[in-house]
Structures are given as C-alpha cells and as structure tokens.
Write an enzyme that holds these catalytic residues in place. Structure first.
Site, short mmCIF file in Angstrom:
data_model
loop_
_atom_site.label_atom_id
_atom_site.label_comp_id
_atom_site.label_asym_id
_atom_site.label_seq_id
_atom_site.Cartn_x
_atom_site.Cartn_y
_atom_site.Cartn_z
N ARG A 171 0.83 -1.23 0.00
CA ARG A 171 0.00 0.00 0.00
C ARG A 171 0.86 1.27 0.00
O ARG A 171 0.51 2.26 0.64
CB ARG A 171 -0.94 0.05 1.22
CG ARG A 171 -1.84 -1.11 1.38
CD ARG A 171 -2.88 -1.25 0.29
NE ARG A 171 -3.57 -2.49 0.50
CZ ARG A 171 -3.18 -3.65 -0.05
NH1 ARG A 171 -2.17 -3.70 -0.89
NH2 ARG A 171 -3.84 -4.75 0.21
N SER A 220 -10.18 -0.52 4.64
CA SER A 220 -9.30 -0.61 5.81
C SER A 220 -8.70 0.76 6.12
O SER A 220 -8.14 1.41 5.24
CB SER A 220 -8.17 -1.60 5.55
OG SER A 220 -8.72 -2.88 5.43
N GLU A 290 -3.75 3.91 6.53
CA GLU A 290 -3.75 3.65 5.08
C GLU A 290 -4.56 4.75 4.35
O GLU A 290 -4.17 5.21 3.29
CB GLU A 290 -4.37 2.27 4.79
CG GLU A 290 -4.44 1.94 3.32
CD GLU A 290 -5.01 0.55 3.04
OE1 GLU A 290 -4.70 -0.40 3.78
OE2 GLU A 290 -5.77 0.42 2.07
#
Ligand code: FAD
Length: 299
Positions: A171, A220, A290
């Site tokens: 990510r 998330s 994130e």
C-alpha cells in the site's frame, strides 16, 4: 487561473463542490475548485493554464480519502468518468487510463481469458487510485502487472515511466515528485475466462461476508502491521462499535470505520486517532494509517 484571453479547456469546472459527494465516506468539506476534464489532452491544457502554485488534489472514486470539513483550498482533478480510455495494445497488454474503475479492468481482462487482476473486481476505486496506493487484495497487488505508467506534471508535461523508477511496497508507492498517474500499461497472463469469473465471484462473496457493505466507509483504515492484522489488534482493545459522533468502528470488521448517517470528517478523524492511541497504549503497536486525510479543519 493565469490570465488568459480565451478559455482553452473544454472540461467542467465547479466551485465549492462538496467532496462528501465524491468520497465513499460521504463526509467532508468542499473543494474550492473541482475540475472534471473532457479527456487527457484537455487535462494537459487545463494544467498548462493553471497557476503553478495552485495546490492540486487528484481524486478517483474517493474510496481511500477523507477531506476535512473546512474543505480543500486548491483544485481537485477528478478523473473518474473523465480519463476513461481502455485499449488493447496487443493480445495481453492493456492500456487503461486513470479514471477507469478497477472493476471494469477486472471485467474486461476476464472477458478476454486473461488472468492476474481478478482481485481488482472488489476494489471500489479507479486505476489511478490503485496505482497511487498499490491497491491489492487476496494476495494480488496492482504493481505486479504494471509494465509502464504515463504520468503528468503539474504544468501538463507528460512522461512514460517504467516500474523500476518507483519504490513499490505494501500500500505504498514512491516515485518522481510532483507527478500524477494518467494511464498504465498492464501485462496480463493467458488464463481461463470461466476460472477467473469463478474466482471473482468467490472473492466478492468473501468480501460481502467479512466487510460492512451497506454503510459508507473507506475500506481498511490502517495498514496491517508485519505479521499481524490491524483488525485483530483493534478488536482486542474492545473497540468494535466505539463511536465518535456519527462515526463508528464497524461491528463486522474492526479495521473499517462506518458513517452511520451524519458523521463529520472531524468525527471520523477523531475516531481514527482514538483507535490508534488505544492500540498503541494497550497492544504496544503503532498503527500506520492507510487512508489519506487532506484539507483544512473547520473553524
Ligand atoms: C469497501 C471498500 C473496500 C476496499 N477494499 C480494498 C482492498 O481490498 N484493497 C485495497 O488496496 N484497497 C481497498 N479499499 C481502498 C480503496 O478502494 C483503494 O485504496 C483504491 O485504490 C482507491 O482508489 P480511488 O480511485 O478511490 O482513490 P482516491 O480515494 O480517489 O484517492 C486515493 C489516493 O490516491 C491519490 N490519487 C488518486 N488518483 C490518482 C492519480 N491518478 N494519480 C496520482 N494519485 C492519485 C489521491 O490523491 C489519494 O491520495 C477499499 C475501499 C472500500 C470503500
């Protein structure tokens, strides 16, 4: 805009556009300016005419983004439904522009009997967002199939770049500063259309069973720490169901924060901070965010 006698761009420019309309959390403040280009050539012209000091925020489907309630004091470049070209360069290489949805890329490749991006079917973002985040799921990651990317500088200059010009991780993608993604060439492998379709159905069913799909969220919130899951750590602190205003930690998946109806961006951000502080205090793990948070707090 810099002084211009004739307007050269052809896209749609809006002022004080609510970003709650363009982010999956359905919360947050307005963008001072919001530009939806007519196409890639038009976007280059628009950027050439823009004040070089104008802050830019590129947005795809806003599925990993929170814009604070005071809004974004600059120009949003909105790619979804704007940079939409999708072309086959040969029997296994797809050129796809940044505003194409990940789901469409999965659909088009599967239809051709190619494999490698089935995981994109469940990611509710654009190719541009997937490139910026190295989006991934169920063991697959976007940059595994990237052969080249096309980027734009703030002043509208285009570049063709290769993956080895980027530092790509979980990510996370770091590349030349001051450039944004406008397209990618993806190299797929020969597969079996029915098998890929079955895989997509399986992955979507797993998502439906484990994620809160009916209320606004941004997937998330935190990256998984090495060897562990953010959701497990959050749940272990008893935070499932914890709320700040209209923002709550999902009962179904502890790494998701849902907007129960009237959450402000400030509610969501406060809850994110509370979760991170609690996990650090009780589990000794500093979670990394994130989701991206931008803009100004409301005063
Ligand atoms: C229900 C749900 C499930 C999700 N599941 C997953 C999952 O399984 N795996 C996963 O990885 N993610 C998941 N996500 C998060 C999100 O969908 C991905 O991060 C996605 O890649 C974001 O794409 P986007 O177009 O919405 O990006 P946006 O949210 O619009 O933008 C995200 C970031 O990328 C930047 N950006 C956007 N476009 C460009 C561009 N063209 N060039 C440069 N920078 C750009 C933005 O400025 C911002 O910083 C999920 C989200 C939701 C809501």
């Amino acid at each position: 805009m810099a002084a211009q006698h004739t307007q050269r761009w052809r896209g749609e420019l809006r002022y004080d556009e609510s970003m709650a309309r363009h982010t999956s959390w359905r919360a947050g403040g307005p963008a001072r300016r919001f530009y939806k280009p007519a196409d890639l050539a038009d976007l280059c012209v628009f950027l050439q005419d823009l004040d070089p000091d104008e802050p830019l925020l590129w947005v795809g489907l806003g599925s990993n983004l929170l814009v604070r309630d005071g809004g974004f004091r600059g120009t949003v470049i909105y790619t979804f439904g704007a940079l939409t070209a999708l072309d086959w360069l040969d029997d296994k290489t797809l050129r796809v522009e940044a505003g194409v949805s990940c789901a469409r890329v999965a659909r088009e490749t599967t239809r051709r009997g190619l494999t490698g991006v089935e995981f994109l079917a469940g990611i509710p973002g654009t190719m541009g967002g997937a490139l910026a985040m190295n989006a991934g799921a169920f063991g697959g990651e976007t940059w595994e199939v990237v052969k080249a990317v096309e980027t734009l500088e703030g002043q509208g200059r285009r570049h063709l770049r290769l993956p080895d010009e980027y530092e790509v991780g979980y990510r996370s993608v770091k590349g030349p500063a001051g450039e944004w993604f406008v397209a990618a060439e993806l190299e797929l492998k020969p597969g079996d259309a029915e098998e890929s379709l079955a895989k997509i159905k399986r992955l979507l069913a797993q998502r439906g069973a484990s994620q809160p799909t009916s209320l606004p969220n941004a997937g998330s919130v935190f990256r998984n720490p090495v060897g562990d899951h953010a959701a497990r750590l959050i749940e272990a602190c008893g935070l499932k169901g914890a709320c700040v205003g209209g923002a709550c930690v999902s009962d179904k998946h502890a790494n998701f924060i849902i907007n129960t109806g009237n959450a402000s961006a400030a509610d969501i951000e406060s809850l994110i901070k509370r979760v991170a502080l609690t996990v650090e205090r009780e589990q000794g793990v500093a979670l990394e965010r994130e989701v991206r948070i931008v803009g100004e707090a409301k005063v």
